[in-house]
Enzyme design. Structure first.
Site, short mmCIF file in Angstrom:
data_model
loop_
_atom_site.label_atom_id
_atom_site.label_comp_id
_atom_site.label_asym_id
_atom_site.label_seq_id
_atom_site.Cartn_x
_atom_site.Cartn_y
_atom_site.Cartn_z
N SER A 1 -9.89 1.95 2.43
CA SER A 1 -9.00 2.71 1.59
C SER A 1 -7.96 1.87 0.85
O SER A 1 -7.43 2.31 -0.17
CB SER A 1 -8.27 3.78 2.42
N SER B 1 -10.11 -0.31 6.69
CA SER B 1 -9.49 -0.19 5.37
C SER B 1 -8.79 -1.42 4.84
O SER B 1 -8.42 -1.46 3.67
CB SER B 1 -8.49 0.96 5.37
N LYS C 1 0.85 -1.20 0.00
CA LYS C 1 0.00 0.00 0.00
C LYS C 1 0.88 1.24 0.00
O LYS C 1 1.89 1.30 0.72
CB LYS C 1 -0.92 -0.01 1.23
N1 GLN Z 1 -13.21 4.31 5.74
C1 GLN Z 1 -12.73 4.75 7.02
C2 GLN Z 1 -12.31 6.19 6.92
O1 GLN Z 1 -12.54 6.78 5.93
C3 GLN Z 1 -11.59 3.89 7.46
C4 GLN Z 1 -10.34 4.18 6.74
C5 GLN Z 1 -9.18 3.35 7.19
O2 GLN Z 1 -9.34 2.31 7.84
N2 GLN Z 1 -7.99 3.85 6.90
O3 GLN Z 1 -11.78 6.76 7.83
#
Ligand code: GLN
Length: 491
Positions: free
Chosen positions: A157, A181, A82
């Protein structure tokens, strides 16, 4: 380059073959690069490919095997990383314009450990900018597409990593999970994704979002591969002050233990409002499969999880507003020149950050400001304690908990971009775990009414990875696989 002809192998199979000399790391790599060449323009899983360095690393692995050495438990396994994990001399963008041109001077500990175990990094994967989002639509470089249906999001994400594994670009990928995410994109792309217990995997070199929530974890096609990756990456790192001083729990040894007598609780609050009926049905089918394998299954109420989303959207932005203050045009990446330093910072941050990141910074700054701190941030911390207590109470009666990972299957592009709250609601089942610091993982368990993958979430108490993985292995054994097309549409 040869056409992608080899079978899709798991990381464990590749490593076993490379270690005995049966498979060549270079051929394995070429096979994956060919698959990338065939479909990457359609999927956009990667921000950056590191083909040349990967070839050199794979050739080195083959040389070492020929010389009688053992390159390690991930010998010759292609891995996608990532793009919010630092890679020495390789662009690390967090899918943000603000890091344009920045090259990290060091590797994240997880990257170092994977390489030391013989893994071969193939590239950096796309994400929602600074890991804020649930669809990769917040990437400054354009979205990633779901390999099962390219009109749909891959989740986020870590959507690039999930899509890379689902498309057969790499059998293993790394993600980060602050509120879901890793698990949510794993669910939407039909692969395994794990958020380990807070403190078990080093964050040194992970670009910080919400430091009390962030954890690094793997994506893979099998439960055993996720276990192997965690055992390689996890364990104490003196360079991360939140790292627990102990090795990662030894989970691989227990994957065949079964679930006889294991107490499994279905979380009531995660099965009702907001959960698509076809997804809830898959969770019930998973529970039935576990019961058939000897587990004791019941429903359990964890009342405070209903407030998880509200607490998270104060805690996470508060921490983000502080963590992202470092992108000031002086120390990293982008700088828009101006007459004064103040103006330079304002112009740089205005041009460099996307809308969602700005929204989070403003939310967080507001929640932390004098006069509001107690009412918002302080209150959210109290709710966080309640969530942990309610989980603790549930874990007095159950070894693991079960829920959907995501309320729906993969949704079409643009479906939730107009209303941030609709996007945030993707994470109602995943966020509570991060607030509690517990481990949880998503395991593919068949398809929804639209034929797209559904993931079942297995939750466990802190350091409960063994029971969590035993449950996941049992689900994997009972699941009907949903195959993503790994060929280009032409073939
Ligand atoms: N979708 C969640 C957010 O927007 C979690 C994102 C994540 O786990 N980095 O914060």
């Amino acid at each position: 380059m040869t056409a992608a002809s080899g079978p899709l192998r798991s990381a464990s199979d590749i490593a076993a073959g490379v270690r005995t000399g049966e498979l060549s790391a270079l051929e394995v790599l070429d096979d994956h690069l060919a698959r990338i060449a065939l479909r990457e323009s359609e999927i956009h899983a990667f921000n950056h490919l590191t083909e040349e360095a990967a070839r050199a690393a794979a050739a080195d692995i083959d040389r070492r095997v020929a010389a009688g050495e053992d390159p390690g438990p991930l010998a010759g396994v292609p891995v996608a990383i990532k793009d919010n994990l630092c890679t020495s001399g390789v662009p690390t963008t967090c899918s943000s314009k603000i890091l344009e041109g920045w090259l990290p001077p060091y590797d994240a500990t997880v990257v170092t450990r994977l390489a030391a175990a013989g893994a071969v990094a193939v590239g950096k994967t796309n994400l929602d900018e600074f890991a804020m989002g649930s669809s990769t639509e917040n990437s400054a470089f354009g979205p990633t597409r779901n390999p099962h249906d390219t009109t749909r999001v891959p989740g986020g994400s870590s959507g690039g990593s999930a899509a890379a594994v689902a498309a057969g670009f790499a059998p293993l990928a790394l993600g980060s999970d602050t509120g879901g995410s890793i698990r949510q994109p794993a669910s939407l792309c039909g692969v395994v994704g794990v958020k380990p217990t807070y403190g078990t995997v080093s964050r040194l070199g992970l670009v910080a979002f919400g430091s009390s929530l962030d954890q690094v974890g793997p994506f893979s096609t099998t439960v055993a591969d996720a276990a192997l990756a965690l055992e390689v990456m996890g364990g104490h790192d003196p360079g991360d002050s939140t790292s627990l001083p102990q090795p990662f729990p030894s989970v691989s040894d227990h994957l065949d233990d079964g679930v006889d007598g294991l107490r499994v609780g279905i979380v009531t609050e995660m099965m009702g409002e907001g959960i698509a009926p076809d997804v809830a049905a898959r969770v019930r089918a998973a529970a039935d499969a576990l019961a058939a394998a000897g587990a004791e299954v019941d429903e359990v109420s964890v009342p405070a999880v209903a407030f998880g989303l509200s607490a998270y959207y104060l805690v996470a932005p508060a921490e983000a507003s502080s963590n992202l203050a470092r992108y000031d045009g002086v120390r990293y990446g982008l700088r828009i020149e101006a007459a004064t330093t103040g103006e330079m910072m304002e112009l740089t941050r205005t041009a460099g950050f996307g809308d969602e990141v700005k929204r989070r910074i403003m939310l967080g700054t507001y929640a932390l400001s004098a006069g509001y701190y107690e009412a918002f941030y302080g209150k959210a911390l109290k709710v966080r304690t309640l969530i942990r207590r309610d989980f603790d109470a549930a874990y007095e009666r159950f070894d693991v908990l079960l829920s959907p990972t995501s309320p729906t299957t993969a949704f079409p592009f643009g479906d939730k971009t107009a209303d941030p709250l609709q996007m945030y609601l993707n994470d109602i089942c995943t966020i509570p775990t991060n607030l509690a610091g517990h481990p949880a993982m998503s395991v593919p368990f068949g398809a929804g009414d639209d034929g797209l993958p559904v993931g079942v979430q297995v939750l466990a108490p802190a350091l409960g990875e063994v029971a969590m993985f035993r449950t996941a292995a049992a689900l994997e054994a009972a699941a009907v696989p949903v195959a993503a097309t790994t060929e280009g549409s032409a073939s």
